[in-house]
Design a protein around this motif. Structure first.
Motif, PDB file in Angstrom:
ATOM      1  N   PRO A  21       6.043  -5.091 -55.630  1.00 43.93           N
ATOM      2  CA  PRO A  21       6.821  -6.161 -56.243  1.00 43.93           C
ATOM      3  C   PRO A  21       7.293  -7.169 -55.186  1.00 43.93           C
ATOM      4  CG  PRO A  21       7.452  -4.068 -57.178  1.00 43.93           C
ATOM      5  CD  PRO A  21       6.544  -3.764 -56.013  1.00 43.93           C
ATOM      6  N   LEU A  22       7.177  -8.424 -55.522  1.00 43.73           N
ATOM      7  CA  LEU A  22       7.523  -9.511 -54.614  1.00 43.73           C
ATOM      8  C   LEU A  22       8.991  -9.438 -54.197  1.00 43.73           C
ATOM      9  CD1 LEU A  22       6.541 -12.220 -53.348  1.00 43.73           C
ATOM     10  CD2 LEU A  22       7.526 -13.315 -55.370  1.00 43.73           C
ATOM     11  N   GLU A  23       9.226  -9.646 -52.923  1.00 35.96           N
ATOM     12  CA  GLU A  23      10.576  -9.736 -52.363  1.00 35.96           C
ATOM     13  C   GLU A  23      10.593 -10.880 -51.361  1.00 35.96           C
ATOM     14  OE1 GLU A  23      11.731  -6.083 -50.525  1.00 35.96           O
ATOM     15  OE2 GLU A  23      11.268  -4.890 -52.309  1.00 35.96           O
ATOM     16  N   TYR A  57      10.149 -17.395 -53.231  1.00 33.77           N
ATOM     17  CA  TYR A  57      10.183 -15.978 -53.560  1.00 33.77           C
ATOM     18  C   TYR A  57      11.555 -15.565 -54.105  1.00 33.77           C
ATOM     19  CZ  TYR A  57       5.618 -15.153 -51.329  1.00 33.77           C
ATOM     20  OH  TYR A  57       4.288 -15.142 -51.005  1.00 33.77           O
ATOM     21  N   GLU A  58      12.624 -16.175 -53.609  1.00 29.29           N
ATOM     22  CA  GLU A  58      13.954 -15.887 -54.156  1.00 29.29           C
ATOM     23  C   GLU A  58      14.022 -16.296 -55.625  1.00 29.29           C
ATOM     24  OE1 GLU A  58      16.504 -17.955 -51.422  1.00 29.29           O
ATOM     25  OE2 GLU A  58      16.435 -16.305 -49.966  1.00 29.29           O
ATOM     26  N   ARG A  59      13.493 -17.481 -55.942  1.00 30.26           N
ATOM     27  CA  ARG A  59      13.486 -17.945 -57.344  1.00 30.26           C
ATOM     28  C   ARG A  59      12.606 -17.043 -58.210  1.00 30.26           C
ATOM     29  NH1 ARG A  59      12.709 -22.645 -54.660  1.00 30.26           N
ATOM     30  NH2 ARG A  59      10.553 -22.828 -55.342  1.00 30.26           N
ATOM     31  N   ASN A  73       5.407 -10.601 -60.144  1.00 30.37           N
ATOM     32  CA  ASN A  73       4.654 -10.998 -58.955  1.00 30.37           C
ATOM     33  C   ASN A  73       4.554  -9.819 -58.003  1.00 30.37           C
ATOM     34  OD1 ASN A  73       4.608 -14.155 -59.220  1.00 30.37           O
ATOM     35  ND2 ASN A  73       6.678 -13.515 -59.770  1.00 30.37           N
ATOM     36  N   TRP A  74       3.390  -9.670 -57.409  1.00 34.19           N
ATOM     37  CA  TRP A  74       3.152  -8.596 -56.452  1.00 34.19           C
ATOM     38  C   TRP A  74       2.434  -9.151 -55.228  1.00 34.19           C
ATOM     39  CZ3 TRP A  74       1.988  -8.384 -61.626  1.00 34.19           C
ATOM     40  CH2 TRP A  74       2.619  -7.405 -62.401  1.00 34.19           C
TER      41      TRP A  74
END
Length: 176
Positions: A21-23, A57-59, A73-74
């Motif tokens: 998972p996106l961070e 990425y924060e949004r 998102n990954w």
């Protein structure tokens, strides 16, 4: 900043990739993955700098402000060498998801995009209840057309912003 409007995406794996998972913490490494201007020939734009990517990425990690839409998102980590090589994403609205993929130039031609697209299709079906997948592909981008086909999508007669709409039912026989 909006709060996440639904369940967070779960990680998944393929034979060679870990989809994480996106961070925002991935921004610096992903900026290097996305640094080649050749990645933007068909989509427009250019390579993001790490600060801009962190902000994006924060949004994205915060989730869609629309409660009826999930942003999943990954990033894709190549298990053999532990480096990030690209990403897959899905915008999920009920039983329908629009998917996209990008693999950094150094990792292209190895089948990672097709492997990830097939896996995200299966993951969305099993974990997300998705019944229809959609992608938009530039008609001159043969590699992305092959990825869409590998994910079980077929070209439609519909167009949006110069890209052909591809669609498919991940549960249909022969779709995966």
């Amino acid at each position: 900043m909006p709060t996440t409007t639904g369940p967070l995406p779960l990680p998944f794996t393929t034979p060679r990739l870990d989809a994480l998972p996106l961070e925002p913490a991935y921004a610096e490494e992903m900026a290097a993955v996305l640094a080649d201007p050749a990645l933007y020939v068909f989509t427009g734009g250019g390579p993001p700098d790490p600060a801009a990517l962190r902000s994006r990425y924060e949004r994205q990690s915060a989730g869609s402000p629309d409660p009826g839409e999930l942003w999943w998102n990954w990033v894709l980590r190549v298990r053999a060498d532990g480096v990030l090589a690209g990403y897959v994403q899905a915008t999920v609205r009920g039983p329908r998801a629009e998917i996209a993929w990008v693999i950094g130039t150094p990792w292209q031609g190895r089948g990672y995009a097709s492997e990830a697209a097939k896996a995200v299709a299966a993951h969305l079906t099993e974990a997300g209840g998705v019944r229809e997948l959609v992608a938009h592909v530039h008609p001159d981008h043969a590699a992305s057309e092959a990825v869409a086909a590998a994910a079980g999508l077929r070209p439609t007669g519909e167009w949006e912003d110069g890209e052909r709409r591809w669609a498919g039912n991940p549960l249909a026989p022969g779709a995966r």
